[in-house]
Write an enzyme that holds these catalytic residues in place. Structure first.
Site, PDB file in Angstrom:
ATOM      1  N   GLU A 421       1.080  -1.379   0.370  1.00 30.19           N
ATOM      2  CA  GLU A 421      -0.054  -0.228   0.057  1.00 30.19           C
ATOM      3  C   GLU A 421       0.604   1.101  -0.011  1.00 30.19           C
ATOM      4  O   GLU A 421       0.163   2.425   1.031  1.00 30.19           O
ATOM      5  CB  GLU A 421      -0.917   0.293   1.171  1.00 30.19           C
ATOM      6  N   GLU A 497      -4.089  -8.872   0.351  1.00 28.66           N
ATOM      7  CA  GLU A 497      -4.683  -8.733   1.544  1.00 28.66           C
ATOM      8  C   GLU A 497      -5.968  -8.457   1.499  1.00 28.66           C
ATOM      9  O   GLU A 497      -7.279  -8.592   0.713  1.00 28.66           O
ATOM     10  CB  GLU A 497      -4.634  -7.030   1.986  1.00 28.66           C
TER      11      GLU A 497
HETATM   12  C1  GAL Z   1      -4.663  -2.455   5.140  1.00 28.57           C
HETATM   13  C2  GAL Z   1      -2.369  -2.406   5.918  1.00 28.57           C
HETATM   14  C3  GAL Z   1      -2.381  -3.710   6.300  1.00 28.57           C
HETATM   15  C4  GAL Z   1      -3.810  -3.195   7.896  1.00 28.57           C
HETATM   16  C5  GAL Z   1      -4.449  -2.971   7.513  1.00 28.57           C
HETATM   17  C6  GAL Z   1      -6.346  -3.482   8.500  1.00 28.57           C
HETATM   18  O1  GAL Z   1      -4.862  -1.785   4.615  1.00 28.57           O
HETATM   19  O2  GAL Z   1      -2.191  -2.956   4.601  1.00 28.57           O
HETATM   20  O3  GAL Z   1      -1.570  -2.809   7.524  1.00 28.57           O
HETATM   21  O4  GAL Z   1      -2.857  -2.284   7.620  1.00 28.57           O
HETATM   22  O5  GAL Z   1      -5.396  -2.572   6.147  1.00 28.57           O
HETATM   23  O6  GAL Z   1      -7.381  -3.306   7.964  1.00 28.57           O
END
Ligand code: GAL
Length: 828
Positions: A421, A497
Site C-alpha cells: 500500500e 490482503e
Molecule cells: C491494510 C494494511 C495493513 C493493516 C490493515 C488493517 O490496509 O495494509 O497493514 O493496516 O489495513 O485493516
C-alpha cells in the site's frame, strides 16, 4: 544457511563457561552474556565503561514488551515503550588460536538505528530494523585472555511503524570464525533451472572469499537427501584465487528422480560445500535445496509441481504476542502450526523481512511464503513520520538485496513483494520506484516473480506501477477482479490482503448488527464488523470462486498482533497518530486467532473453506442468563454437506451448505456495486433460536452419514480450571517453550465462557515463566507476570526452559474458589 568451521577453538566468554568449537559446529551462538540498559549513554562503546549496574540479558531480547503500558505511548504501537535509546554490551575473550582467523558478528536484526562497536571502534550502522547484517571484527580484536567488548546502541523513534515493532536485539546473533579462504556469509545461491518429474538441473553459485595471499583452492559439493544419504558428489574442481579477492564459482549438476519439495511433503536436500587448500578442508558451508516447479498463470493462478494450488494465505506481523518481537523458534513454529491447522498453506510476511527461523520453518513445514520488504517507500504514510521513508533513498537497495540474498535458497519462498500500500500508487512517476525495486529483485534473484500489494489499484494502474511488478497484488478489492482481468488479461493477479474483519474471542453482542464500535471495546465474534474497507471472509470466498485467475488470498490476519487496535483507538490524523482514544484497547482484533493462539470463530470459518477433514463448529457460546426466551442467531461452520442443529435435544432441522444461505446484517454496496443490504452467505448456516439454557448440538453429514459433531452446554458455576501444556517435554536450552492453556470449568468440565478469574502461577524446577496472556485486546495487565485473568474463560501461561537445567518443571496455579490440579512437564 549455516557456517561450519574446521578449527577446534576453545572460545571463552567472560560471563559464562564455554564449550569447545569443533569441526562440526555451526555459526557460534552469540546470544548469551549481554548487559542491557535503556537511556542515552556517553562512552558506552568504550571497553572501560562501567556496566555493572546494567541488566543481564540473553538475546533475543525485546526491551519494550516489558512495558509498562502507558497512555503516553501509542496504542497504535501496542501502548508500549517502543522508542527511546538502548544499549547492549558484552565482554568476551578469544583464544590465541583465533589470531590470524577472520572473526565476524551477525545480528539477524536489530530494532533499530543500530550502531555496532568493537573495542570502541564503530564497525557499522544500520537503520532498518528487520534486516540481518554481518560485520567483520578482525582488525580490532584482542586475543588470549585480553577482553573484547562489543557494544550496540539502538534508537528506535516514535511514529516509526503502524504496528508494534518491538525494540532491541530481538533476533539471534552469531559469531563466525573463518580461515582466509571461506564461503562468504549468505554466499551461495541455489536454483533449479530445469525441473521435470524425473529430473532436475541444479545450479549452485558459491561466493568464495580469499582474505589472504593468492592461492588455489578445491571446491566440491555433496548433496544429501532428508534421510542423510549422499545422492550426489560433484568433482573436486580447482580454482585460482587472487590475493584479497572474492570469486563466484558456478556448479551445475543433475539430480535424477528428485523428491520434490511440496506443501504435503516438503522434502529438503542439503548441499554441503567443501573448500580445501593443500588437501585440508578449510571451510564447510551448508545450503538447503528444495526441488519444486512453480508457475504463475495469468488466467489460472498458481501452480506447484504441475497442479493448481489455491493460495490460502495469511498475513502475519512478526510479533509473538506476549513474548513481543522476540524471535523464538518454538513460538514461531507453533504459530505456523496453528495456521496450518486452520488450512492455511501460505504466509505473507507483512510488511517486512522475516526472521531466519520463520523461513526455515516454512521450508520444513511446507508453507509457501511471500516475503515482503517494505511498508513505505519514499513517500511518508500519514503519521508514520519517522518511517522507512527517511532511510529509503540511502538504504533501499542494500536492504532489498540483503533480504533476497539472505533468503533466496529457501524453496518455501514463491515470490517477493517490494511494498505494501505504498503512497507512490498515487503519484505520476510512482512507476519509477516500482521499477527500480523490481529490477533489483530480478538482479538478485532471476528465479522468482515480484509483487506489490496495491490498495489503490486505480492509481497503481494509471501511474503504471502495476506494469512494473510481475504480480499485481490487490488489497481489499474483490469487486474489481473481473474488470481488471478483462482489461489486463496478461497480468498475474493476487488478492494480497483481504477481509480485515475484526472480532474478539468469546464475545457476542446482541442484537447481531454491524456497528463501528462497541462500548465494551471488544468486537462481536459474529464476524461481521470491520473498518470501512473491510468485508467478511465470505465475500472474498465468493469472488475468488468466480475469479480463478486470481491465485488466492492473504487474509488480514492469521493471528492478532500487538498494536493497531482497529476499530478502537483513533484515526491516523488525530493527535499526530496517537491511538489512545479508547485506551486500554491496544492490540489488533483482525486475527482469526487471538494474541495467545486460541482460535476465534473465524478460524473455523476459514477451516470450513480450506480443509477437507470433516469439521463442524457452532457459535455463539450458550451462557445467556439475561436472554431467556429471546432469539439468538446460531451459526454452524462446516466443510461437510449438511448440518442439523439440536437445541436441548430438539431438532431445528438440517441445512445444506451453499443452498440454505445465511443472512448477515451487513451491506456491501461499496464492494460489489450491487446493493445487497441483506447479504446472504453460502458459507455459513444459520438458525434463529429461542434461548433456553441447556445444550446446543450440531451434527454434520456427508452423503447422509454423520462425519462430525460438536456440543456446547450452558456452563454452571466456575469451580475448577485445567492446565493443558502443548508440550510435555521441552529442550533444556533456555529457549524452548511449553504453552500451558488454562480453561476455567464448571463441575461437569464445561468451559465457563464468561469466566474472568484471576489466576496466579508458580513454576518450579527446570523452567520459568516466559510470559502470560489471555487474548484480551483491551487490557494493560503486563505480559511478564506470574498472574493473569481468564478472558472468555481462558488464559495462557508460557513456560520456558532454563539453559543447561534438565529435570521436572512443576506448574501450579491458584485462583479463589477454583480447584486446579498442578501438572509436571520436563526439560531434557
Ligand atoms: C491494510 C494494511 C495493513 C493493516 C490493515 C488493517 O490496509 O495494509 O497493514 O493496516 O489495513 O485493516
Amino acid at each position: 544457511m549455516m557456517k561450519f568451521n574446521r578449527l577446534v577453538l576453545l572460545f571463552v566468554l567472560s560471563t559464562f563457561t564455554f564449550s569447545a568449537v569443533s569441526a562440526d559446529t555451526e555459526s557460534i551462538s552469540f546470544n548469551d552474556g549481554w548487559k542491557f540498559s535503556k537511556g542515552k549513554m556517553v562512552n558506552a562503546q568504550k571497553n572501560d565503561f562501567d556496566d555493572s549496574q546494567w541488566q543481564s540479558v540473553t538475546i533475543p531480547h525485546d526491551w519494550s514488551i516489558e512495558g509498562p503500558f502507558d497512555t503516553k505511548y501509542n496504542a497504535r504501537n501496542g501502548g508500549l515503550p517502543v522508542f527511546g535509546d538502548g544499549w547492549y554490551r558484552k565482554e568476551f575473550t578469544l583464544p590465541k588460536n583465533t589470531q590470524g582467523k577472520h572473526v565476524s558478528v551477525t545480528f539477524d536484526a536489530a530494532m533499530n538505528n543500530s550502531n555496532v562497536y568493537i573495542n570502541g571502534h564503530l564497525v557499522g550502522h544500520r537503520p532498518f530494523g528487520y534486516i540481518a547484517f554481518e560485520y567483520d571484527l578482525t582488525p580490532y580484536l584482542n586475543y588470549d585472555d585480553k577482553p573484547n567488548v562489543i557494544a550496540v546502541s539502538l534508537s528506535p523513534e516514535n511514529f516509526s511503524a503502524r504496528w508494534y515493532a518491538g525494540a532491541g536485539l530481538y533476533r539471534n546473533s552469531w559469531l563466525d570464525i573463518n580461515d582466509d579462504i571461506h564461503v562468504a556469509k549468505w554466499g551461495t545461491f541455489v536454483s533449479t533451472p530445469k525441473v521435470t518429474p524425473t529430473y532436475a538441473q541444479v545450479k549452485l553459485e558459491t561466493k568464495i572469499n580469499n582474505k589472504g595471499e593468492a592461492a588455489s583452492t578445491h571446491v566440491r559439493h555433496v548433496v544429501r537427501n532428508l534421510a542423510g544419504d549422499t545422492v550426489i558428489e560433484t568433482p573436486n574442481i580447482i580454482h585460482k584465487l587472487a590475493a584479497n579477492s572474492q570469486k563466484i564459482v558456478t556448479q551445475l549438476f543433475d539430480l535424477a528422480n528428485p523428491i520434490l519439495w511440496d506443501t504435503e511433503n516438503p522434502h529438503l536436500y542439503e548441499i554441503e560445500t567443501l573448500i580445501s587448500t593443500n588437501n585440508v578442508i578449510v571451510d564447510r558451508y551448508k545450503t538447503p535445496l528444495g526441488v519444486r516447479h512453480i508457475e504463475f498463470k495469468a488466467n489460472d493462478g498458481f501452480w506447484l509441481n504441475w497442479r493448481r494450488v489455491q493460495i490460502q494465505g495469511v498475513c502475519l506481523h512478526h510479533d509473538n504476542g506476549p513474548l513481543g518481537a522476540v524471535a523464538n523458534h518454538r513460538a514461531i513454529e507453533r504459530k505456523l502450526q496453528i495456521m496450518k491447522d486452520m488450512g492455511a498453506n501460505s504466509i505473507r510476511t507483512s510488511h517486512n523481512p522475516p526472521s531466519p527461523e520463520l523461513v526455515k520453518l516454512a521450508d520444513e513445514m511446507g508453507i509457501l511464503l511471500q516475503v515482503e520488504s517494505f511498508d513505505v517507500w519514499e513517500i511518508e504514510k500519514r503519521t508514520v513520520v519517522n518511517g522507512y521513508q527517511k532511510d529509503f533513498a540511502e538504504w533501499h537497495e542494500q536492504d532489498l538485496r540483503d533480504m533476497i540474498r539472505q533468503n533466496r535458497n529457501s524453496p518455501s519462498i514463491i515470490m517477493w513483494s517490494t511494498g505494501n500500500e505504498i503512497m507512490e500508487q498515487g503519484v505520476e512517476d510512482g512507476w519509477k520506484v516500482a521499477k527500480t525495486l523490481t529490477d533489483i529483485a530480478h538482479d538478485e534473484d532471476p528465479t522468482r516473480l515480484v509483487a506489490a500489494g496495491f490498495n489503490n489499484p486505480n492509481g497503481a494502474i494509471k501511474n503504471k506501477l502495476a506494469d512494473e511488478v510481475d504480480i499485481v497484488g490487490l488489497n481489499y478489492k474483490p469487486t474489481l477482479y473481473d474488470d481488471i482481468h478483462k482489461a489486463h488479461p496478461n497480468w498475474i493477479k493476487l488478492a494480497s490482503e483481504t477481509s480485515s474483519v475484526t472480532s474478539t474471542r468469546g464475545k457476542y453482542h446482541f442484537p447481531m448488527e454491524k456497528y463501528s464500535t462497541h462500548d465494551s471495546r471488544y468486537v462481536t465474534s459474529y464476524d461481521i464488523v470491520g473498518p470501512v474497507w473491510a468485508y467478511p471472509p465470505d465475500i472474498e470466498f465468493e469472488f475468488l470462486e468466480r475469479n480463478p485467475e486470481v491465485m488466492g488470498e492473504y487474509i488480514w490476519t492469521g493471528f492478532d498482533y500487538l498494536g493497531e487496535p482497529t476499530p478502537y483507538g483513533g484515526k491516523d490524523h488525530s493527535d499526530r497518530g496517537y491511538w489512545n482514544h479508547d485506551w486500554p484497547a491496544r492490540s489488533s482484533s483482525f486475527g482469526a486467532v487471538d494474541l495467545v493462539g486460541f482460535p476465534k470463530d473465524r478460524f473455523y470459518l476459514y477451516q470450513s473453506q480450506w480443509t477437507d477433514t470433516p469439521m463442524v463448529h457452532v457459535l455463539p457460546h450458550w451462557n445467556w442468563p439475561t436472554m431467556i426466551g429471546q432469539t439468538i442467531p446460531v451459526f454452524a461452520y462446516t466443510n461437510a454437506e449438511e448440518v442439523e442443529l439440536f437445541v436441548n435435544g430438539k431438532s431445528f432441522g438440517r441445512k445444506i451448505k451453499g443452498v440454505d444461505k445465511a443472512s448477515l446484517p451487513v451491506s456491501f454496496k461499496r464492494w460489489d456495486g450491487e446493493n445487497r443490504p441483506d447479504y446472504k452467505t453460502p458459507y455459513r448456516l444459520r438458525w434463529d433460536v429461542e434461548y433456553q439454557p441447556g445444550e446446543l448440538k450440531v451434527v454434520a453429514y456427508k452423503q447422509g452419514k454423520v462425519v462430525s459433531e460438536k456440543v456446547i452446554k450452558t456452563a454452571g458455576e466456575a469451580v475448577q480450571a485445567s492446565l493443558s501444556p502443548d508440550r510435555n517435554i521441552i529442550d533444556a536450552d533456555g529457549y524452548d517453550l511449553s504453552y500451558v492453556a488454562v480453561e476455567v470449568l464448571d463441575e461437569q468440565g464445561n468451559l465457563v465462557p464468561t469466566a474472568e478469574n484471576k489466576i496466579r502461577f508458580f513454576v518450579e524446577g527446570a523452567g520459568e515463566i516466559a510470559a502470560v496472556g489471555n487474548g484480551d485486546s483491551a487490557t494493560v495487565e503486563p505480559f511478564k507476570a506470574d498472574y493473569r485473568r481468564a478472558f472468555s474463560g481462558k488464559a495462557m501461561l508460557i513456560v520456558k526452559s532454563i539453559k543447561g537445567q534438565s529435570g521436572e518443571i512443576k506448574i501450579s496455579a491458584y485462583a479463589d474458589g477454583l480447584n486446579i490440579t498442578p501438572i509436571t512437564i520436563s526439560a531434557k
